[in-house]
Design a protein around this motif. Structure first.
Motif, PDB file in Angstrom:
ATOM      1  N   GLY A 200       0.768  -1.238   0.000  1.00 50.78           N
ATOM      2  CA  GLY A 200       0.000   0.000   0.000  1.00 50.78           C
ATOM      3  C   GLY A 200       0.794   1.280   0.000  1.00 50.78           C
ATOM      4  N   THR A 201       2.135   1.217   0.021  1.00 52.74           N
ATOM      5  CA  THR A 201       2.919   2.453  -0.034  1.00 52.74           C
ATOM      6  C   THR A 201       3.028   2.921  -1.486  1.00 52.74           C
ATOM      7  N   SER A 202       3.629   4.093  -1.683  1.00 52.37           N
ATOM      8  CA  SER A 202       3.790   4.653  -3.035  1.00 52.37           C
ATOM      9  C   SER A 202       5.102   4.240  -3.682  1.00 52.37           C
ATOM     10  N   ALA A 203       5.815   3.304  -3.081  1.00 54.90           N
ATOM     11  CA  ALA A 203       7.098   2.849  -3.633  1.00 54.90           C
ATOM     12  C   ALA A 203       6.887   1.763  -4.680  1.00 54.90           C
ATOM     13  N   TYR A 204       7.813   1.710  -5.633  1.00 53.73           N
ATOM     14  CA  TYR A 204       7.804   0.648  -6.642  1.00 53.73           C
ATOM     15  C   TYR A 204       8.956  -0.309  -6.376  1.00 53.73           C
ATOM     16  N   PHE A 205       8.683  -1.602  -6.572  1.00 55.28           N
ATOM     17  CA  PHE A 205       9.668  -2.644  -6.331  1.00 55.28           C
ATOM     18  C   PHE A 205      10.016  -3.342  -7.634  1.00 55.28           C
ATOM     19  N   ILE A 206      11.282  -3.744  -7.753  1.00 56.79           N
ATOM     20  CA  ILE A 206      11.657  -4.717  -8.780  1.00 56.79           C
ATOM     21  C   ILE A 206      11.769  -6.055  -8.075  1.00 56.79           C
ATOM     22  N   MET A 207      11.060  -7.044  -8.605  1.00 57.82           N
ATOM     23  CA  MET A 207      10.926  -8.333  -7.940  1.00 57.82           C
ATOM     24  C   MET A 207      11.522  -9.454  -8.781  1.00 57.82           C
ATOM     25  N   TRP A 208      12.008 -10.476  -8.094  1.00 54.67           N
ATOM     26  CA  TRP A 208      12.411 -11.728  -8.732  1.00 54.67           C
ATOM     27  C   TRP A 208      11.342 -12.776  -8.436  1.00 54.67           C
ATOM     28  N   ASN A 209      10.773 -13.335  -9.488  1.00 55.16           N
ATOM     29  CA  ASN A 209       9.777 -14.405  -9.358  1.00 55.16           C
ATOM     30  C   ASN A 209       8.592 -13.987  -8.488  1.00 55.16           C
ATOM     31  N   ARG A 210       8.327 -12.695  -8.444  1.00 53.11           N
ATOM     32  CA  ARG A 210       7.208 -12.134  -7.675  1.00 53.11           C
ATOM     33  C   ARG A 210       7.336 -12.384  -6.177  1.00 53.11           C
ATOM     34  N   THR A 211       8.494 -12.850  -5.713  1.00 51.40           N
ATOM     35  CA  THR A 211       8.653 -13.195  -4.299  1.00 51.40           C
ATOM     36  C   THR A 211       9.793 -12.458  -3.621  1.00 51.40           C
ATOM     37  N   ARG A 212      10.817 -12.027  -4.371  1.00 47.26           N
ATOM     38  CA  ARG A 212      12.003 -11.441  -3.754  1.00 47.26           C
ATOM     39  C   ARG A 212      12.237 -10.044  -4.314  1.00 47.26           C
ATOM     40  N   GLN A 213      12.165  -9.027  -3.421  1.00 46.11           N
ATOM     41  CA  GLN A 213      12.428  -7.644  -3.840  1.00 46.11           C
ATOM     42  C   GLN A 213      13.929  -7.382  -3.787  1.00 46.11           C
ATOM     43  N   TYR A 214      14.477  -6.780  -4.857  1.00 52.44           N
ATOM     44  CA  TYR A 214      15.899  -6.447  -4.827  1.00 52.44           C
ATOM     45  C   TYR A 214      16.191  -4.988  -5.213  1.00 52.44           C
ATOM     46  N   TRP A 215      15.134  -4.188  -5.441  1.00 52.30           N
ATOM     47  CA  TRP A 215      15.323  -2.759  -5.657  1.00 52.30           C
ATOM     48  C   TRP A 215      14.027  -2.050  -5.323  1.00 52.30           C
ATOM     49  N   SER A 216      14.151  -0.828  -4.782  1.00 52.49           N
ATOM     50  CA  SER A 216      12.974  -0.023  -4.473  1.00 52.49           C
ATOM     51  C   SER A 216      13.213   1.414  -4.913  1.00 52.49           C
ATOM     52  N   SER A 217      12.160   2.042  -5.382  1.00 55.93           N
ATOM     53  CA  SER A 217      12.236   3.452  -5.766  1.00 55.93           C
ATOM     54  C   SER A 217      12.171   4.372  -4.565  1.00 55.93           C
ATOM     55  N   GLY A 218      11.747   3.815  -3.412  1.00 51.40           N
ATOM     56  CA  GLY A 218      11.445   4.668  -2.273  1.00 51.40           C
ATOM     57  C   GLY A 218      10.079   5.317  -2.470  1.00 51.40           C
ATOM     58  N   PRO A 219       9.457   5.841  -1.424  1.00 50.33           N
ATOM     59  CA  PRO A 219       8.120   6.446  -1.550  1.00 50.33           C
ATOM     60  C   PRO A 219       8.155   7.763  -2.328  1.00 50.33           C
ATOM     61  N   TRP A 220       7.000   8.164  -2.807  1.00 49.44           N
ATOM     62  CA  TRP A 220       6.843   9.419  -3.550  1.00 49.44           C
ATOM     63  C   TRP A 220       6.806  10.584  -2.565  1.00 49.44           C
ATOM     64  N   VAL A 221       7.814  11.450  -2.618  1.00 45.45           N
ATOM     65  CA  VAL A 221       7.931  12.593  -1.711  1.00 45.45           C
ATOM     66  C   VAL A 221       8.393  13.802  -2.518  1.00 45.45           C
ATOM     67  N   ASP A 222       7.678  14.902  -2.378  1.00 45.64           N
ATOM     68  CA  ASP A 222       8.061  16.165  -3.040  1.00 45.64           C
ATOM     69  C   ASP A 222       8.258  15.974  -4.543  1.00 45.64           C
ATOM     70  N   ASN A 223       7.284  15.349  -5.177  1.00 43.32           N
ATOM     71  CA  ASN A 223       7.253  15.190  -6.633  1.00 43.32           C
ATOM     72  C   ASN A 223       8.406  14.351  -7.180  1.00 43.32           C
ATOM     73  N   MET A 224       8.899  13.426  -6.383  1.00 42.77           N
ATOM     74  CA  MET A 224       9.913  12.497  -6.854  1.00 42.77           C
ATOM     75  C   MET A 224       9.927  11.284  -5.928  1.00 42.77           C
ATOM     76  N   PHE A 225      10.481  10.175  -6.438  1.00 39.71           N
ATOM     77  CA  PHE A 225      10.690   9.024  -5.579  1.00 39.71           C
ATOM     78  C   PHE A 225      11.973   9.256  -4.783  1.00 39.71           C
ATOM     79  N   SER A 226      11.919   8.980  -3.495  1.00 43.73           N
ATOM     80  CA  SER A 226      12.997   9.382  -2.593  1.00 43.73           C
ATOM     81  C   SER A 226      14.336   8.753  -2.945  1.00 43.73           C
ATOM     82  N   LEU A 227      14.333   7.579  -3.557  1.00 46.63           N
ATOM     83  CA  LEU A 227      15.586   6.906  -3.903  1.00 46.63           C
ATOM     84  C   LEU A 227      15.957   7.075  -5.374  1.00 46.63           C
ATOM     85  N   VAL A 228      15.264   7.980  -6.052  1.00 48.67           N
ATOM     86  CA  VAL A 228      15.579   8.262  -7.458  1.00 48.67           C
ATOM     87  C   VAL A 228      15.735   9.773  -7.627  1.00 48.67           C
TER      88      VAL A 228
END
Length: 825
Positions: A200-228
């Motif tokens: 339910g957060t605003s972050a996007y994940f890159i997943m392996w086999n729909r089970t393992r997350q290995y990258w996140s954009s971070g949540p949407w803050v101030d018109n950008m994703f915090s980790l991008v």
């Protein structure tokens, strides 16, 4: 037929028919209830941007066909959507995309449905499917219907186009995510996907086999994703994250509609943004994450090991081989590797002896199946050996970690990388027997080559002896040489020819016995001991890049610490920018690009990030061809706690230090970015950033640039008068924009050096920068800014230095010391 004067006359109707057939016809943009798409028939959007039809991915010899959408005007066929990605057909001419029972259906050569829009039944007479100029394939109930019954944008495959959504609808439970192709020749659903956080957060994940997350954009803050943070550095894309009507999604559009762009979940497991360069007829990578290929989880499959910057990037661990050589040839490594020889405990009638363990050193290991305390490494080995399902173990500090099942996400690393461990891999005894036979063969080869080897050693001995005579040094690592102090004293004629000096020490010109010209730097007040100093210098010596000065060797005898570098005939950049010498614009721009490349290498390509901490023109050296070489990198660690003294004793006009040096927060690579930006202003003006006029007022060039950019004034007025207006205006504007972004008050707003390289090379575009708050404060109060520290004296430990501390118009004002006319190196 009738004739007239010997000329055959064609009936009028037949003539019109043949005339129509002979003319090239434009394909329609839609199909209706009574129409089908078969064979090589396609439909094209009204603006001729996208085409839909049957295609074969990869090699033309492939027997698999799919219904898909691709760019119509891009010469390199690039598919953006596939209908039947997991159900290919073999004969397009016998297959058909048509309407059936209110749905658009794909029938294969056996007339069996393999794909459908799966919507509720609708009167057949009014249905129509249209390919639009945005790449959306839309099914509507009549031409006047505003809401589509079905659209391809709701069911993306691996590509996200401008105007489409990635997200979820909590009411309909419909989600949009991207799933990579299996490989470049198979659009089937792969293992890697990009999706909105299901929690339910605003972050996007890159997943392996729909089970393992290995990258996140971070949540949407101030018109950008915090980790991008790179999202702030463009004017190509208009990004937005929308939460409304129980729906959350991310979407984007292009500021310039003529730019062709796509976002892809790539087969490499990386999310990538591409733009099409018509001039070079190729897709240009605009952005990608994760940056390191081996950060993609389980990229190499079971028992596969990933090694960064190698080709191929994946390899099987010892005793294993690819399950499918064909897939590995296509760079699809997810199938992993299989054992060459079964384990003894798996054979009903074991032969060849008990299983044994092979050491695989310097590995980043996957998560263990089990971890327990043991007395020693032999107990750990016995524990694994007694259990046939145990296929590997690792021992450290009385902890035994064992693995059962497949080994995933292994990476080859260097000994100094964090998390490096040794893995003991279980293999059949026969694997070791074959290794012994190979060893015997190697011994035979070595014995047979003894005479040759003896000759080579003799030659090497003579060469090394000559080198000892010439360089008076001992090679300690690679090409790095440990010199004796008296040898460098002789080479520099007792340090008589001084090239420059500064906080780190003085630099002298020298000549080795073989006539090699070198620059010898005498370091002052190094806080480290002998062993630590040699370790740090050895690390610096292994760093090689065309835009970094080469360290040839060093001397460490008690308090005498010296570094030996290649000599740069054109000296430092400040001599060419601020004095009688004139650098043309092309050379200045290339020096800016080269310096950025060198810093990007230090920040991102070294085993550990190296923050230079002292970027200024005096530390940019120029070779005979004016290729820039960043000097003094890595020296901050040599000085340890004393480095703050080095900074505070640097003299000069407006300096290059980021605000965080004064505020006391942690120093990161973004401090170098700030210093680089301050230096770019001087590339443009050809003078120091701060000057005092005759009436005593301070002229601060960065403020002038920022004002000119914000008010869209004459940018040529900023240019060094010595250039007489001879500069590329677009490059000038680009340099000013980058400089203003680099000196933003908040380091998160500053670009990375790799982004700067891409901007200057024309790969990335950069939008208009905001005015830094510190520059606004300068405009309001005309006070000195926290862009530098300086001291009136460095000869006494009780010196009375004063530091500028005005960061905004509301802060307390303090006086600054008198500055000298030029910065020390």
């Amino acid at each position: 037929m009738e004739t007239r004067d010997g000329v055959w006359l064609m009936p009028c109707a037949l003539f019109l028919i043949l005339s129509f057939v002979s003319q090239p016809s434009m394909a329609a943009d839609s199909i209706s209830v009574n129409e089908t798409i078969s064979g090589d028939k396609t439909i094209v959007s009204s603006g001729e941007v996208f085409r839909l039809g049957f295609f074969r991915p990869g090699k033309a010899t492939s027997s698999k066909h799919y219904i898909g959408i691709w760019y119509n005007k891009v010469s390199d066929q690039t598919v953006v959507w596939v209908a039947n990605r997991d159900a290919p057909i073999s004969d397009p001419s016998a297959s058909a995309l048509k309407f059936s029972n209110g749905n658009l259906v794909l029938l294969n050569e056996s007339r069996i449905p393999v794909w459908s829009t799966n919507i509720s039944s609708t009167p057949l007479g009014s249905l129509r499917a249209t390919i639009q100029d945005d790449g959306n394939f839309v099914l509507k109930n009549g031409p006047n219907s505003s809401k589509p019954l079905w659209q391809s944008f709701d069911f993306p495959t691996d590509t996200w186009l401008p105007g489409s959504k990635l997200g979820r609808n909590d009411t309909t439970k419909q989600t949009q995510s991207l799933t990579a192709w299996k490989n470049p020749e198979d659009p089937g659903s792969g293992l890697f996907s990009l999706e909105l956080d299901p929690n339910g957060t605003s972050a996007y994940f890159i997943m392996w086999n729909r089970t393992r997350q290995y990258w996140s954009s971070g949540p949407w803050v101030d018109n950008m994703f915090s980790l991008v943070p790179e999202m702030r550095l463009n004017y190509l894309y208009n990004f937005s994250f929308v939460t409304a009507n129980n729906e959350s999604y991310f979407t984007y559009s292009m500021y310039n509609a003529s730019v062709i762009s796509r976002f892809v979940m790539d087969v490499s497991g990386q999310a990538k943004q591409f733009t099409w360069l018509e001039s070079s007829k190729q897709w240009n990578l605009f952005w990608g994450q994760p940056r390191q290929q081996c950060e993609v989880y389980a990229l190499c499959g079971a028992f596969g090991s990933c090694t960064e910057n190698s080709s191929p990037i994946c390899s099987c661990v010892t005793g294993f081989e690819p399950k499918s050589s064909l897939e590995w040839d296509l760079k699809e490594y997810s199938g992993g590797c299989r054992r060459k020889t079964k384990l003894a405990c798996e054979n009903p009638v074991p032969s060849g002896g008990a299983d044994r363990f092979l050491l695989e050193p310097y590995m980043k290991l996957p998560d263990p199946s089990q971890s327990m305390a043991v007395a020693n490494d032999r107990d750990c080995e016995s524990l694994c050996l007694r259990n046939c399902s145990c296929i590997a173990y690792s021992y450290k500090d009385r902890r035994c970690e064992i693995w059962s099942g497949d080994l995933l996400d292994m990476r080859k690393q260097s000994p100094s990388d964090p998390g490096t461990r040794s893995l003991y891999l279980r293999l059949a005894a026969s694997e070791f027997s074959s290794r012994k036979r190979n060893t015997g063969m190697i011994i035979g080869i070595v014995v047979g080559s003894a005479a040759v080897l003896a000759t080579v050693l003799a030659v090497l001995f003579l060469l090394l002896r000559r080198r000892r005579i010439v360089g008076k040094g001992k090679t300690v690592e690679g090409s790095l040489v440990a010199f004796e102090y008296r040898d460098l004293q002789n080479a520099t004629k007792n340090f008589s020819h001084k090239l420059g000096g500064g906080g780190f020490g003085s630099v002298f010109k020298g000549s080795l016995a073989d006539s090699t010209i070198v620059a010898v730097k005498k370091l002052e007040s190094v806080s480290q001991g002998e062993k630590q100093f040699r370790t740090e210098v050895s690390t610096i010596g292994t760093i090689q890049h065309v835009n970094l000065i080469r360290l040839r060797g060093f001397c460490s005898e008690g308090s005498k610490k010296l570094l030996v570098y290649d000599y740069m005939p054109n000296g430092s950049l400040d001599a060419h920018l601020f004095h009688d010498k004139v650098l043309d614009w092309k050379t200045r721009y290339q020096i800016a690009v080269g310096t950025a490349r060198g810093l990007a290498y230090l920040h991102e390509k070294c085993r550990e990030c190296i923050v230079h901490c002292d970027i200024k023109p005096e530390n940019i050296l120029l070779d005979a061809q004016f290729c820039p070489k960043v000097a003094d990198f890595g020296l901050a660690k040599l000085f340890g706690r004393e480095f703050s003294r080095v900074l505070t004793t640097m003299r000069g006009t407006r300096g290059y230090l980021a605000p965080e040096w004064i505020s006391g927060v942690a120093i990161t690579a973004k401090a170098d970015v700030f210093s680089y930006g301050m230096m770019l202003f001087e590339f443009v003006s050809g003078r120091r950033n701060s000057e005092q006029s005759e009436d005593g007022t301070i002229k601060f060039f960065p403020s002038l640039v920022a004002n000119t950019m914000s008010e869209e004034g004459d940018i040529r007025s900023l240019l060094d008068s010595k250039l007489q207006g001879n500069a590329d205006v677009e490059e000038l504007k680009k340099l000013c924009n980058v400089a203003c972004w680099c000196i933003q008050d908040e380091e998160v707003q500053r670009p990375s050096m790799s982004n700067i390289v891409q901007i200057l090379e024309g790969v990335l575009e950069v939008n208009k920068p905001p005015m830094p708050r510190s520059l606004l404060a300068f405009n309001d109060s005309h006070e000195h800014l926290v862009f530098f520290t300086e001291s009136s004296s460095s000869s006494s430990s009780n010196q009375n230095s004063k530091t500028s501390s005005t960061t905004s118009s509301s802060q307390a004002k303090s006086s600054t010391s008198t500055t000298s006319s030029s910065n020390a190196a």
